[in-house]
Design a protein around this motif. Sequence first.
Motif, PDB file in Angstrom:
ATOM      1  N   GLY A  21      -9.681   5.788   7.315  1.00 41.82           N
ATOM      2  CA  GLY A  21      -9.540   7.236   7.160  1.00 41.82           C
ATOM      3  C   GLY A  21     -10.828   7.929   6.762  1.00 41.82           C
ATOM      4  O   GLY A  21     -11.086   9.065   7.177  1.00 41.82           O
ATOM      5  N   LEU A  22     -11.660   7.244   5.976  1.00 43.78           N
ATOM      6  CA  LEU A  22     -12.895   7.865   5.487  1.00 43.78           C
ATOM      7  C   LEU A  22     -14.038   7.766   6.488  1.00 43.78           C
ATOM      8  O   LEU A  22     -14.796   8.729   6.679  1.00 43.78           O
ATOM      9  CB  LEU A  22     -13.317   7.207   4.168  1.00 43.78           C
ATOM     10  N   ALA A  29       0.946   2.909  -3.369  1.00 48.33           N
ATOM     11  CA  ALA A  29      -0.378   3.212  -3.939  1.00 48.33           C
ATOM     12  C   ALA A  29      -0.992   2.051  -4.716  1.00 48.33           C
ATOM     13  O   ALA A  29      -1.688   2.258  -5.716  1.00 48.33           O
ATOM     14  CB  ALA A  29      -0.297   4.455  -4.827  1.00 48.33           C
ATOM     15  N   TYR A  63      -4.272  -1.362   1.788  1.00 51.36           N
ATOM     16  CA  TYR A  63      -4.657  -0.050   1.250  1.00 51.36           C
ATOM     17  C   TYR A  63      -6.145   0.196   1.472  1.00 51.36           C
ATOM     18  O   TYR A  63      -6.555   1.287   1.908  1.00 51.36           O
ATOM     19  CB  TYR A  63      -4.330  -0.003  -0.239  1.00 51.36           C
ATOM     20  N   VAL A  64      -6.967  -0.803   1.175  1.00 46.86           N
ATOM     21  CA  VAL A  64      -8.422  -0.674   1.357  1.00 46.86           C
ATOM     22  C   VAL A  64      -8.769  -0.463   2.826  1.00 46.86           C
ATOM     23  O   VAL A  64      -9.591   0.392   3.171  1.00 46.86           O
ATOM     24  CB  VAL A  64      -9.142  -1.924   0.811  1.00 46.86           C
ATOM     25  N   LYS A 122      -6.881   0.799   5.291  1.00 50.39           N
ATOM     26  CA  LYS A 122      -6.474   2.138   5.737  1.00 50.39           C
ATOM     27  C   LYS A 122      -7.377   3.215   5.140  1.00 50.39           C
ATOM     28  O   LYS A 122      -7.687   4.214   5.804  1.00 50.39           O
ATOM     29  CB  LYS A 122      -5.010   2.387   5.359  1.00 50.39           C
ATOM     30  N   ASP A 123      -7.794   3.007   3.896  1.00 46.36           N
ATOM     31  CA  ASP A 123      -8.673   3.971   3.241  1.00 46.36           C
ATOM     32  C   ASP A 123     -10.020   4.055   3.956  1.00 46.36           C
ATOM     33  O   ASP A 123     -10.550   5.151   4.201  1.00 46.36           O
ATOM     34  CB  ASP A 123      -8.869   3.563   1.778  1.00 46.36           C
ATOM     35  N   LEU A 124     -10.582   2.912   4.312  1.00 42.44           N
ATOM     36  CA  LEU A 124     -11.880   2.885   4.993  1.00 42.44           C
ATOM     37  C   LEU A 124     -11.786   3.476   6.396  1.00 42.44           C
ATOM     38  O   LEU A 124     -12.695   4.174   6.853  1.00 42.44           O
ATOM     39  CB  LEU A 124     -12.403   1.446   5.057  1.00 42.44           C
ATOM     40  N   ALA A 175      -3.811  -0.775  -4.625  1.00 42.54           N
ATOM     41  CA  ALA A 175      -5.066  -0.939  -3.888  1.00 42.54           C
ATOM     42  C   ALA A 175      -5.214  -2.375  -3.394  1.00 42.54           C
ATOM     43  O   ALA A 175      -6.162  -3.092  -3.764  1.00 42.54           O
ATOM     44  CB  ALA A 175      -6.243  -0.542  -4.773  1.00 42.54           C
ATOM     45  N   SER A 201       0.823  -1.219   0.000  1.00 37.68           N
ATOM     46  CA  SER A 201       0.000   0.000   0.000  1.00 37.68           C
ATOM     47  C   SER A 201       0.854   1.265   0.000  1.00 37.68           C
ATOM     48  O   SER A 201       0.377   2.336  -0.383  1.00 37.68           O
ATOM     49  CB  SER A 201      -0.929   0.003   1.225  1.00 37.68           C
TER      50      SER A 201
END
Length: 219
Positions: free
Chosen positions: A178-179, A165, A171-172, A174-176, A167, A162
């Motif tokens: 953060g969002l 960059a 990565y998924v 950490k993205d979730l 996916a 990740s």
Amino acid sequence: MDFEFIKQVIPLYTQAAWLTLRIAVTGILLSFATGLICALIRYYKIPVLKQITLFYIELSRNTPLMIQLFFLYFALPNLGIKLSSLSCCIIGLTFLGGSYMEETFRSALETVSHVQIESGECLGLTKRQIMRYVILPQAISVSVPGFCANIMFLIKETSVFSIVAVADLMYVAKDLIGLYYKTDEALVLLALSYFVLLLPVSLLSSFAERRLRHAQFGS
């Protein structure tokens, strides 16, 4: 625990798991080939190539995969070499895995008795035939536990992809987080995803070890 959220994001993890698996399989296959070539170079003590192989193994085993990925993704463009994120991950995994596969291969090759090699020579076999029909079958059977451990190790190492960059599963997750700040749900799905990827490998490894445990002496 928000099960409705988990249900909604499962497709994201499924897609990321397939990507992770694709990178891992490609990297492992290339690692296997790289390890075999390097092991044969060291086994036959080929001048110059042996020294290059030793340098590669020491460099690979003594630097973290994360640093290797940073070099491929951020440093090489400064030298005019630009690689995609996916290519960096495959090259990095191959670079790391090849050295571990080499050590497993080399140690297995050295377990084959020299008497058997001499017997092959007495039968008139060439060096290539001795390697193909006498040494490699026994070495592979002996090295199965090591190979299986390396495969599981390399799959787990994909968790650092990740940072360039890609996916993948990490990565998924950490993205979730953060969002949506759904830390527990994201991490539970992450752990389950890696469990689903690694469990079949573990079971197949145990089966292969049992089948080949006495391969050197016949079943």
